[in-house]
Each structure stands twice: as C-alpha cells, then as structure tokens.
Design an enzyme around this catalytic site. Structure first.
Site, PDB file in Angstrom:
ATOM      1  N   GLY A 237       0.830  -1.207   0.000  1.00 22.68           N
ATOM      2  CA  GLY A 237       0.000   0.000   0.000  1.00 22.68           C
ATOM      3  C   GLY A 237       0.861   1.253   0.000  1.00 22.68           C
TER       4      GLY A 237
ATOM      5  N   ARG B 234       0.975  -4.892  -5.927  1.00 25.74           N
ATOM      6  CA  ARG B 234       1.028  -6.167  -5.205  1.00 25.74           C
ATOM      7  C   ARG B 234       1.291  -7.212  -6.297  1.00 25.74           C
ATOM      8  NH1 ARG B 234      -0.717  -4.518  -0.010  1.00 25.74           N
ATOM      9  NH2 ARG B 234      -2.261  -2.867  -0.136  1.00 25.74           N
TER      10      ARG B 234
ATOM     11  N   ASP C 236       5.096  -5.106   5.956  1.00 22.90           N
ATOM     12  CA  ASP C 236       5.674  -6.408   6.320  1.00 22.90           C
ATOM     13  C   ASP C 236       5.624  -7.435   5.192  1.00 22.90           C
ATOM     14  OD1 ASP C 236       2.962  -6.629   6.548  1.00 22.90           O
ATOM     15  OD2 ASP C 236       2.998  -7.775   8.406  1.00 22.90           O
TER      16      ASP C 236
ATOM     17  N   THR D 103       4.256   2.565   5.662  1.00 23.01           N
ATOM     18  CA  THR D 103       2.859   2.119   5.749  1.00 23.01           C
ATOM     19  C   THR D 103       2.136   3.017   6.749  1.00 23.01           C
ATOM     20  OG1 THR D 103       1.403   0.359   6.580  1.00 23.01           O
ATOM     21  CG2 THR D 103       3.654   0.285   7.335  1.00 23.01           C
TER      22      THR D 103
ATOM     23  N   ASP E  12      -0.242   2.260   8.686  1.00 19.36           N
ATOM     24  CA  ASP E  12      -0.811   1.560   9.846  1.00 19.36           C
ATOM     25  C   ASP E  12       0.066   1.540  11.090  1.00 19.36           C
ATOM     26  OD1 ASP E  12      -3.104   0.966   8.479  1.00 19.36           O
ATOM     27  OD2 ASP E  12      -2.369  -0.968   7.751  1.00 19.36           O
TER      28      ASP E  12
ATOM     29  N   ASP F 155       2.127  -0.660  11.953  1.00 17.25           N
ATOM     30  CA  ASP F 155       1.980  -1.993  12.546  1.00 17.25           C
ATOM     31  C   ASP F 155       3.256  -2.827  12.406  1.00 17.25           C
ATOM     32  OD1 ASP F 155       1.843  -2.217   9.832  1.00 17.25           O
ATOM     33  OD2 ASP F 155       0.112  -3.538   9.772  1.00 17.25           O
TER      34      ASP F 155
ATOM     35  N   ARG G 133      -6.809  -2.783  10.044  1.00 19.49           N
ATOM     36  CA  ARG G 133      -7.444  -4.099  10.132  1.00 19.49           C
ATOM     37  C   ARG G 133      -6.891  -4.887  11.315  1.00 19.49           C
ATOM     38  NH1 ARG G 133      -8.784  -4.337   4.820  1.00 19.49           N
ATOM     39  NH2 ARG G 133      -6.613  -4.267   4.204  1.00 19.49           N
TER      40      ARG G 133
HETATM   41  P1  ATP Z   1       0.725  -2.877   3.489  1.00 22.25           P
HETATM   42  O1  ATP Z   1       1.095  -2.955   4.941  1.00 22.25           O
HETATM   43  O2  ATP Z   1       0.436  -1.531   3.042  1.00 22.25           O
HETATM   44  O3  ATP Z   1      -0.303  -3.899   3.089  1.00 22.25           O
HETATM   45  P2  ATP Z   1       2.724  -4.716   2.555  1.00 22.25           P
HETATM   46  O4  ATP Z   1       4.134  -4.540   2.140  1.00 22.25           O
HETATM   47  O5  ATP Z   1       2.478  -5.551   3.780  1.00 22.25           O
HETATM   48  O6  ATP Z   1       2.089  -3.283   2.683  1.00 22.25           O
HETATM   49  P3  ATP Z   1       1.630  -6.813   0.856  1.00 22.25           P
HETATM   50  O7  ATP Z   1       0.623  -6.749  -0.234  1.00 22.25           O
HETATM   51  O8  ATP Z   1       1.384  -7.733   1.991  1.00 22.25           O
HETATM   52  O9  ATP Z   1       1.896  -5.315   1.321  1.00 22.25           O
HETATM   53  O10 ATP Z   1       3.036  -7.253   0.192  1.00 22.25           O
HETATM   54  C1  ATP Z   1       3.552  -6.556  -0.929  1.00 22.25           C
HETATM   55  C2  ATP Z   1       4.156  -7.536  -1.909  1.00 22.25           C
HETATM   56  O11 ATP Z   1       5.261  -8.237  -1.291  1.00 22.25           O
HETATM   57  C3  ATP Z   1       3.235  -8.651  -2.380  1.00 22.25           C
HETATM   58  O12 ATP Z   1       2.349  -8.227  -3.393  1.00 22.25           O
HETATM   59  C4  ATP Z   1       4.229  -9.675  -2.905  1.00 22.25           C
HETATM   60  O13 ATP Z   1       4.696  -9.324  -4.184  1.00 22.25           O
HETATM   61  C5  ATP Z   1       5.388  -9.506  -1.898  1.00 22.25           C
HETATM   62  N1  ATP Z   1       5.260 -10.581  -0.887  1.00 22.25           N
HETATM   63  C6  ATP Z   1       4.512 -10.599   0.225  1.00 22.25           C
HETATM   64  N2  ATP Z   1       4.612 -11.768   0.868  1.00 22.25           N
HETATM   65  C7  ATP Z   1       5.451 -12.531   0.145  1.00 22.25           C
HETATM   66  C8  ATP Z   1       5.962 -13.868   0.244  1.00 22.25           C
HETATM   67  N3  ATP Z   1       5.610 -14.666   1.266  1.00 22.25           N
HETATM   68  N4  ATP Z   1       6.806 -14.286  -0.715  1.00 22.25           N
HETATM   69  C9  ATP Z   1       7.171 -13.498  -1.735  1.00 22.25           C
HETATM   70  N5  ATP Z   1       6.726 -12.253  -1.915  1.00 22.25           N
HETATM   71  C10 ATP Z   1       5.875 -11.766  -0.996  1.00 22.25           C
END
Ligand code: ATP
Length: 334
Positions: free
Chosen positions: A21, A82, A113, A136, A138, A140, A182
């Site tokens: 995000g 994503r 994360d 991010t 959040d 978190d 969330r």
């Molecule tokens: P936000 O907190 O805003 O949701 P985020 O970084 O946690 O941000 P995610 O959509 O969970 O957002 O992860 C971003 C991208 O990281 C995913 O679309 C994917 O490409 C990669 N990713 C997440 N988990 C994995 C995993 N277990 N293995 C490989 N790539 C991953």
C-alpha cells in the site's frame, strides 16, 4: 532460515522500490535514497511498480535531479503494486535476472511487512543484500516507533473528524467514524484521543457491545449531546461499522446515528514535516547500512534514534498498542 544480517561485498549499484500500500512520505524516502547514493557515489536505479516491475524489468537509473520536487508529494512516483508472481520461485528468478542485467547487487525496499517478507526470501535465495524502510500508514511494524506515512494519516483523520464533529454538534448526532487498521488500532487510538472521541474501538481490545451501549448511555446522561465513536476497521466487536450503528440505533433510540467511513483519503495528501524528516533519515541510513555491510535488516526509529531490526523479527514481532494511551482515552471521555 535465519536472516543473514551482514555482507562483505562492495556494493556496485542499489535498486530501490516501493511496494504494498502506498503511504505519504514514500517519495521523500526515495529522494533520500537517491541523493544518499549520489553522495556516496553509488549508482542507483528505481524499480517501477514494486516487485512486479522487477519481474518485468521496469528499471531506470535515478540521479539527484530525477527526484526534484517530490518531497512534498503523496503517493509514490515509482508506483506501487502487489505482485502475486513474486510469491513464486519462477517470478523471483525472472526478477533476479533483471537485476543482474542492470548490474544491481543490493536492494532497498520501501513498504510494509509483506514487502519485507518478499525481500527476505529474495535475499535468502539469491544472496542480494536487502534493507527495508517501513512505509505504511498503519504503524503496525515491530522495530520502529513510527512508520513513514503514519503521522500524515493521523493528521488527515483528525482534520476530517473535526469537520464531522461540527455536523454532529449541530444535529445532536452520534457518529461512527471508521478509520484504517485491520490488525492494528494505532490510528484509531491516537486520532480518537486527538479528535476527542467519546469511544474508541480497536482490534487489540474487546470492548463488547454491552459495554459500548452502557458507555453511550452514561455519556448521554452526563449531558453530552453529540458523540464520536472511532472504529478501527478490525475492531473486536466483530460487526462492521454499519451493523454496529444499526445495533446502537435499535437499542438507544434517543440517538440519531450516522456513519462515516474515511477510507482511502487516509492514504493520500502531502506528507507532514515529521514524515518527510523521518523518510529522509531512514533513506540515508538504509544506504549507509548497505555500504557498511549490513543486510536483511529494517531501519527503524526508537527513542528518536535510527536503529536496525533484522527483517524476520520486524515481520514476526508484534507492534503493541500503548496501554498508557488506552488509559488516557478512557479518562478523557468522562
Ligand atoms: P501494506 O502494509 O500496506 O499492506 P505490505 O508490504 O504488507 O504493505 P503486501 O501486499 O502484503 O503489502 O506485500 C507486498 C508484496 O510483497 C506482495 O504483493 C508480494 O509481491 C510480496 N510478498 C509478500 N509476501 C510474500 C511472500 N511470502 N513471498 C514473496 N513475496 C511476498
């Protein structure tokens, strides 16, 4: 597999991406990474659309002038995405080939994360040193008191709730305001205190419907004519904000209830000064970390100082809600 937290190579070229995000301040972090690379004479490339862009080879060199006038902009000029493909071995293989083709041998990942999980797996598979910058709204993430974008999002929420309160007072209404979060109630708790909310519902605490009803009854009895209830998306009562409002209206007919879901506006807008400074500090620290042989770590802030936390700890660790703030919120609603 344990995180590798150091490397011994001299970094030739750093790739930087924003993922997950978007959050206000990501641009300020990008600017900082690019200019810090220029300061240390390390070539830097921007990867568009996060890991998906890495797979598709959307990689371009960035210099200090390519990041002019972005410190004040919300969103991310690098775009975010994503990527389901990056979760697969084949996807990551393509991504690695593209980094090799561009001479990139280290990565800075600005995201949450999930993005750090992807970065860590990539580092473990291909030995590319990765440093994470927490971006991010959040807040978190374990290992930092503040993530980039959190302060801006809180200020956006407080400004919106101040406006909602004007109409709540004018019509003697009870407003349920849903904010992002969330899994974490940091935004709801802090903005609830900041905007003077009567009740704050967060995922970390189970207030229960009966307690909420009692509390709103007491509030009415004590002479309050309007009320704001801040609700984090993931609150523990288990009803969505509209069902919650309906339940209160059914049980407290004296109240005229309205719902306002703030939604994506919380992500947008110019970053606050706090987020710009934080992003500038973290970007520099991330480049210096790679230069100094650190890898598999996230840059964070603790007691106002820049610190490192291994990525696997940052991902798995819980970012706990501040119980002192919960107490403040309880007393302030009297
Ligand atoms: P936000 O907190 O805003 O949701 P985020 O970084 O946690 O941000 P995610 O959509 O969970 O957002 O992860 C971003 C991208 O990281 C995913 O679309 C994917 O490409 C990669 N990713 C997440 N988990 C994995 C995993 N277990 N293995 C490989 N790539 C991953």
């Amino acid at each position: 597999m344990a995180t590798k937290t150091s490397h011994s190579k001299t970094i030739q070229k750093i790739g930087v991406l924003t993922s997950g995000g978007d959050a206000p301040g990501m641009n300020a972090a990008l600017r900082s990474v690019v200019r810090s690379c220029a300061y240390y004479k390390i070539p830097c490339c921007g990867i568009t659309r996060g890991y998906q862009g890495m797979i598709e080879g959307k990689i371009k060199p960035l210099g200090p002038r390519s990041v002019n006038n972005i410190i004040n902009k919300g969103g991310t000029v690098l775009k975010s995405a994503r990527s389901e493909e990056f979760r697969t071995k084949e996807g990551r293989k393509k991504a690695f080939a593209n980094l090799q083709n561009n001479g990139i041998d280290a990565l800075i990942v600005i995201g949450g994360d999930g993005s750090f999980t992807g970065g860590l797996i990539f580092q473990q598979e291909y030995g590319i040193p990765v440093i994470g910058i927490p971006g991010t709204i959040d807040n978190d993430i374990y290992g930092t008191s503040h993530t980039i974008g959190y302060d801006t999002a809180m200020n956006t929420v407080v400004e919106a709730v101040d406006k909602i309160r004007d109409t709540a007072i004018s019509h003697n209404r009870l407003f349920f305001v849903e904010v992002m979060g969330r899994d974490a109630g940091h935004i709801a708790l802090n903005t609830g205190i900041g905007a003077g909310a009567e009740e704050i519902l967060i995922p970390e605490e189970d207030m229960g419907l009966d307690r909420l009803l009692d509390s709103l009854k007491r509030s009415k009895k004590s002479g309050k004519l309007s009320s704001i209830v801040m609700v984090a998306e993931g609150d523990k009562i288990g009803k969505n904000v509209f069902e919650l409002a309906e339940h209160i209206e059914d049980n407290l007919p004296d109240y005229e209830v309205r719902v306002s879901v703030l939604g994506h506006m919380q992500r947008g807008g110019a970053p606050t000064c706090f987020d710009r400074v934080l992003a500038s500090r973290m970007g520099l620290k991330a480049v210096e970390a790679l230069r100094d042989g650190v890898s598999g770590n996230m840059v964070g802030m603790a007691d106002g100082k820049m610190i490192f936390t291994p990525l696997d700890k940052a991902i798995k660790g819980e970012s706990k809600i501040d119980t002192e703030l919960v107490r403040v919120s309880e007393i302030m609603r009297l």
